[in-house]
Design an enzyme around this catalytic site. Structure first.
Site, PDB file in Angstrom:
ATOM      1  NE  ARG A  27      -3.809  -2.284   2.253  1.00  0.00           N
ATOM      2  CZ  ARG A  27      -3.919  -3.498   2.099  1.00  0.00           C
ATOM      3  NH1 ARG A  27      -2.919  -4.126   1.756  1.00  0.00           N
ATOM      4  NH2 ARG A  27      -5.055  -4.172   1.914  1.00  0.00           N
ATOM      5  CB  SER A 167     -11.891  -9.947   0.416  1.00  0.00           C
ATOM      6  OG  SER A 167     -10.788  -9.384  -0.477  1.00  0.00           O
ATOM      7  CG  ASP A 315      -2.822 -13.961   5.231  1.00  0.00           C
ATOM      8  OD1 ASP A 315      -3.828 -14.669   4.208  1.00  0.00           O
ATOM      9  OD2 ASP A 315      -2.554 -12.846   5.092  1.00  0.00           O
ATOM     10  CE  LYS A 342      -6.749 -15.904   2.087  1.00  0.00           C
ATOM     11  NZ  LYS A 342      -6.805 -14.381   1.731  1.00  0.00           N
ATOM     12  NE  ARG A 391       0.697 -15.774   4.606  1.00  0.00           N
ATOM     13  CZ  ARG A 391       1.810 -14.741   4.959  1.00  0.00           C
ATOM     14  NH1 ARG A 391       2.709 -14.900   5.829  1.00  0.00           N
ATOM     15  NH2 ARG A 391       1.505 -13.761   4.516  1.00  0.00           N
TER      16      ARG A 391
HETATM   17  C1  S3P Z   1      -4.556  -9.035   2.254  1.00  0.00           C
HETATM   18  C2  S3P Z   1      -5.642  -9.327   2.439  1.00  0.00           C
HETATM   19  C3  S3P Z   1      -6.207 -10.903   2.610  1.00  0.00           C
HETATM   20  C4  S3P Z   1      -4.632 -11.855   3.040  1.00  0.00           C
HETATM   21  C5  S3P Z   1      -3.832 -11.386   2.182  1.00  0.00           C
HETATM   22  C6  S3P Z   1      -3.328  -9.767   2.174  1.00  0.00           C
HETATM   23  C7  S3P Z   1      -4.186  -7.625   1.943  1.00  0.00           C
HETATM   24  O1  S3P Z   1      -6.717 -11.502   1.491  1.00  0.00           O
HETATM   25  O2  S3P Z   1      -5.180 -12.930   2.814  1.00  0.00           O
HETATM   26  O3  S3P Z   1      -2.597 -11.940   2.389  1.00  0.00           O
HETATM   27  O4  S3P Z   1      -2.904  -7.235   2.093  1.00  0.00           O
HETATM   28  O5  S3P Z   1      -5.303  -6.704   1.821  1.00  0.00           O
HETATM   29  P1  S3P Z   1      -8.225 -11.565   1.081  1.00  0.00           P
HETATM   30  O6  S3P Z   1      -8.807 -10.007   0.946  1.00  0.00           O
HETATM   31  O7  S3P Z   1      -8.392 -12.398  -0.087  1.00  0.00           O
HETATM   32  O8  S3P Z   1      -8.899 -11.976   2.430  1.00  0.00           O
END
Ligand code: S3P
Length: 437
Positions: A27, A167, A315, A342, A391
Site C-alpha cells: 500500500r 476481503s 493468513d 489463497k 506459508r
Molecule cells: C490482504 C488481504 C487478505 C490476505 C492477504 C493480504 C491484503 O486477502 O489473505 O494475504 O493485504 O489486503 P483477502 O482479501 O483475499 O482476504
C-alpha cells in the site's frame, strides 16, 4: 525446485525480529506513487511480492529509490501522473498486488494488463472486477482469472457496495478506484478485515470515515506524501508464536510486530487454546500499533475456533493447524472457505502434509477437523509438498519441534515472496534447517 531439510529439535528460544508487513508495504508503494511529493518508507518488506508492486509502479512512471536497507523513497507523480506501461505488469505470486492494482488502474486514462505466476493465474479476480465494473470500470478477465485487462478512460462513479466475502483486497480495490470516482464510495463489510488501506489513506490526507462496518471515502483532490514506518509482519511472526508454544525452550520474544487488531485474531485463538502469550512494550509506527510479543511453551488444548475470528487470522491458519496438531484433543475450524483460494488450497494442502506426518485430520468444505497429538506422541516426520505456498513451507518447518524424524519440505522458493531471511531467522530461534536445490 528447492527443498528444506529440517531436523527435529526440541527447543526454540531467543529474541527475533520479523521483516516488514507485506500488506502495508504494498500500500505504501501504491499510495506513495499517486501522492504529491516524496514518500519515505522505513522497514519496507523487500520480498518478491512487494518488489513486484515496486516494478509495476516503476513501469507506470513512478521513480522509486532504495536509499538503504528496507528503505524506499517513492517520488509521487500525483493522482493523474501515472503513465501507460509498455508491457503487461507481472504481479508474480501476489493476489494483493493484483487486486489492489486492478482498483488503482481502473481510474486511469490508459489501458493496462496484469499477469502473474502459475498460482496467481489460477486465482479468482471477479471478486474485485465485479464492484469495479459497477463503478463504471471496463475490466476483462479470462473465465474470472488473470490476465486482467483494464481499459482506460472510464468515468467512475462512487458506489455503495456490500462485500459478499470478507476481503480486505476487494475492499481496498474499491477504495482505490473510489479515489478516482465521482461522489462518495461506501464499502460495507460482512466481517471486519484488515484496515491498513483506511489507516494509510487518512495519513495521506484523504477523507475517509469508518463507522458501523461502513467505510465511506470522499474522492480527494490530491494525496499528500508522508513518512511511513512499516511494522514487523504479524503474519510472519505467526510461525514463531507456534514455535514458542509447542517447543520445550525457554520462550521466544518477537520484537517490533504490528498488532493492528484487524490482524491479531491468532493471539485470541492461541489464548483460547491455552497458549502463554504476553504483548508488551506497546508503541506505534505511524498509524499502526506495534509491540513485542513474548511466548512461552504451554500445553495447548483443542478448541472449536470461533468463526468471527477467522477473517482476523486468515493468513495464520497454516501455522494454527500445526498448533492444533500439537494440542490435546480435537480442533475444529469452520467458516474458513477462503483458505481454498489463497496461494494454494490451504485446507487440502495442509491436510495432505499433516497426514504425511501421521496426524489424523478430516477435510471440511470450509475448514478442518484435527486430532491433536500432544507431547509424547511426536509427528513421524516425512516428505511434505508445499505446492509452492510460502506459508505452508514455513508452517511445516515449525512442526520439527514435535517431530521424531526429519521433515523434507519441497518447493520452498516462494518463502521469499513474504519472508526473506526466514532460514536465518528460524535458525537463530533454534530450528535446524538447510535449503537444498
Ligand atoms: C490482504 C488481504 C487478505 C490476505 C492477504 C493480504 C491484503 O486477502 O489473505 O494475504 O493485504 O489486503 P483477502 O482479501 O483475499 O482476504
Amino acid at each position: 525446485m528447492s527443498h528444506y531439510i529440517v531436523q527435529p529439535v526440541q527447543g526454540a528460544a531467543g529474541s527475533i525480529r520479523v521483516p516488514g508487513d507485506k500488506s502495508v508495504s504494498h500500500r505504501a508503494l501504491m499510495l506513495g506513487g499517486i501522492a504529491d511529493g516524496v514518500t519515505e518508507v522505513r522497514g519496507f518488506l523487500e520480498s518478491e511480492d512487494c518488489l513486484a508492486t515496486m516494478k509495476a509502479m516503476s513501469a507506470l512512471g513512478v521513480v522509486i529509490e532504495r536509499p538503504g536497507v528496507q528503505e524506499v523513497r517513492v517520488r509521487g507523480v500525483g493522482m493523474k501522473g501515472l503513465r501507460a506501461a509498455t508491457h503487461a505488469l507481472d504481479m508474480g505470486n501476489s493476489g494483493t498486488a493484483m487486486r489492489l492494482m486492478t482498483g488503482l488502474l481502473s481510474g486511469q486514462a490508459f489501458d493496462s494488463e496484469l499477469i502473474g505466476d502459475s498460482s496467481l493465474m489460477q486465482r479468482p479476480m471477479e471478486r474485485a472486477a465485479t464492484p469495479l465494473r459497477q463503478m463504471g470500470a471496463r475490466i476483462a478477465t479470462l473465465n474470472g482469472r488473470p490476465p486482467v485487462k483494464i481499459s482506460g478512460g472510464s468515468n467512475l462513479n462512487g458506489i455503495r457496495y456490500e462485500l459478499p466475502v470478507a476481503s480486505a483486497q476487494v475492499k481496498s480495490a474499491v477504495l482505490l478506484a473510489g479515489l478516482y470516482a465521482k461522489g462518495t464510495t461506501t464499502v460495507i463489510e460482512p466481517a471486519v478485515t484488515r484496515d491498513h488501506t483506511e489507516r494509510m489513506l487518512l495519513g495521506f490526507g484523504c477523507a475517509i470515515d469508518v463507522a458501523n462496518g461502513e467505510i465511506r471515502l470522499e474522492p480527494p483532490a490530491r494525496l499528500n506524501a508522508c513518512s511511513l514506518e512499516v511494522p514487523g509482519d504479524f503474519s510472519s511472526s505467526a510461525f514463531f508464536l507456534v514455535a514458542g508454544s509447542i517447543s520445550r525452550g525457554s520462550g521466544l520474544t518477537i520484537k517490533g510486530v504490528g498488532i493492528n487488531p484487524t490482524r491479531t485474531g491468532m493471539l485470541d485463538i492461541l489464548a483460547l487454546m491455552g497458549a502463554d502469550l504476553r504483548v508488551v512494550n506497546h508503541r506505534t509506527a505511524g498509524a499502526e500499533p506495534v509491540a513485542d510479543i513474548e511466548v512461552r511453551p504451554a500445553k495447548l488444548k483443542g478448541i472449536h475456533v470461533p468463526e468471527h475470528l477467522v477473517p482476523l487470522a486468515i493468513d495464520e491458519f497454516p501455522a494454527l493447524f500445526v498448533a492444533a496438531a500439537c494440542a490435546d484433543g480435537e480442533t475444529v475450524v469452520t467458516g474458513a472457505e477462503e483458505l481454498r483460494v489463497k496461494e494454494s488450497d490451504r485446507i487440502a494442502v495442509m491436510a495432505e502434509g499433516l497426514r504425511a506426518m501421521g496426524v489424523d485430520c478430516e477435510v471440511l468444505p470450509d475448514g478442518m477437523r484435527i486430532q491433536g497429538r500432544p507431547e509424547g506422541h511426536a509427528f513421524s516426520g516425512g516428505k511434505i509438498d508445499s505446492h509452492g505456498d510460502h506459508r505452508i513451507a514455513m508452517s511445516f518447518t515449525v512442526a520439527s519441534l514435535r517431530s521424531a524424524g526429519p521433515i523434507e519440505i519441497a518447493d520452498v522458493a516462494n518463502v521469499a515472496t513474504s519472508f526473506p531471511g526466514f532460514l536465518q531467522t528460524a535458525r537463530s530461534a533454534g530450528l535446524d534447517l538447510v535449503e537444498r536445490p
